[in-house]
Design an enzyme around this catalytic site. Sequence first.
Site, PDB file in Angstrom:
ATOM      1  N   HIS A  16     108.134 148.582  69.993  1.00 54.46           N
ATOM      2  CA  HIS A  16     106.914 148.537  70.816  1.00 54.46           C
ATOM      3  C   HIS A  16     107.072 147.428  71.864  1.00 54.46           C
ATOM      4  CE1 HIS A  16     102.781 149.210  71.917  1.00 54.46           C
ATOM      5  NE2 HIS A  16     102.651 147.899  71.994  1.00 54.46           N
TER       6      HIS A  16
ATOM      7  N   GLY B 161     115.222 157.162  77.316  1.00 50.30           N
ATOM      8  CA  GLY B 161     116.204 156.892  76.272  1.00 50.30           C
ATOM      9  C   GLY B 161     117.079 155.669  76.486  1.00 50.30           C
TER      10      GLY B 161
ATOM     11  N   ASP C 175     100.932 151.187  65.210  1.00 49.21           N
ATOM     12  CA  ASP C 175     101.507 149.845  65.424  1.00 49.21           C
ATOM     13  C   ASP C 175     101.004 148.821  64.413  1.00 49.21           C
ATOM     14  OD1 ASP C 175     102.777 150.930  67.691  1.00 49.21           O
ATOM     15  OD2 ASP C 175     101.116 150.388  69.001  1.00 49.21           O
TER      16      ASP C 175
ATOM     17  N   ASN D 132     116.581 152.795  75.164  1.00 42.68           N
ATOM     18  CA  ASN D 132     116.760 152.174  73.843  1.00 42.68           C
ATOM     19  C   ASN D 132     117.785 152.941  73.013  1.00 42.68           C
ATOM     20  OD1 ASN D 132     114.975 149.741  73.232  1.00 42.68           O
ATOM     21  ND2 ASN D 132     113.572 151.101  74.327  1.00 42.68           N
TER      22      ASN D 132
ATOM     23  N   ARG E 122      99.512 172.395  65.416  1.00 40.14           N
ATOM     24  CA  ARG E 122     100.110 171.081  65.180  1.00 40.14           C
ATOM     25  C   ARG E 122     100.871 171.077  63.847  1.00 40.14           C
ATOM     26  NH1 ARG E 122     100.862 167.596  69.368  1.00 40.14           N
ATOM     27  NH2 ARG E 122     101.232 165.546  68.486  1.00 40.14           N
TER      28      ARG E 122
END
Length: 207
Positions: free
Chosen positions: A110, A12, A151, A14, A66
């Site tokens: 990223h 964490g 991405d 960021n 999921r």
Amino acid sequence: MLKIVVLASGSGTNLQAMIDSIEKGEIWNTEIAMVISNNEKAYALDRARNCGIPAVCISPKDYPSREEFYKKLLFTIEEVSPELIVLAGFLVFIPEIMIKKYKNRIINIHPSLIPSFCGTGFYGLKVHEEALKRGVKVTGATVHFVDEGTDTGPIIMQKAVEVRQDDTANILQRRVMEEAEWKILPKVIDLYAKGKIKVKDKRAWIE
Ligand code: GAR
């Protein structure tokens, strides 16, 4: 006020950069309303709690399928009704239903200059190992909108970082964080809060 939800799986840093930038007034009129992690041990959750930000763990391990996990994740986010979702080292694939619901309202950081060293399997330290293996002289970080691919969404901001001869993956990761990630992620959120980021088709730009 821009209300954001941050999703994080790891340490964490960021998230911390965002918290600090909000505190210093470098991000305009923004509140982190909740931090969600798929990993109960993620230090990101502690960082949030230390600052009084609601922090919850939603782990796929606690759900029979999921679908059930994604349902809970979406429901929890919807209850907060954020304007922006920030993926800050979130290592869970984002389902299409969530991307459609929050179109151009989910951003990801990223640790490379996309389209280099990105896509399936490229996350965390692995990205820097591959950059070193390839012998690139410049790497960096990218903030982009999240679309259905990995991405592949519109790029909002990038910052280049020099690769040095004696770099290890760990040293390079740290330099990319310090010189690029912790700067461009808060900057993009500030611009988003000010309504300055425009996006059309595959291209995003700052007005
Ligand atoms: C960051 O380097 C981020 O760019 C990366 O994970 C790290 C999380 O660190 N994200 C990806 O690799 C996504 N593909 P943090 O938890 O200290 O912010």
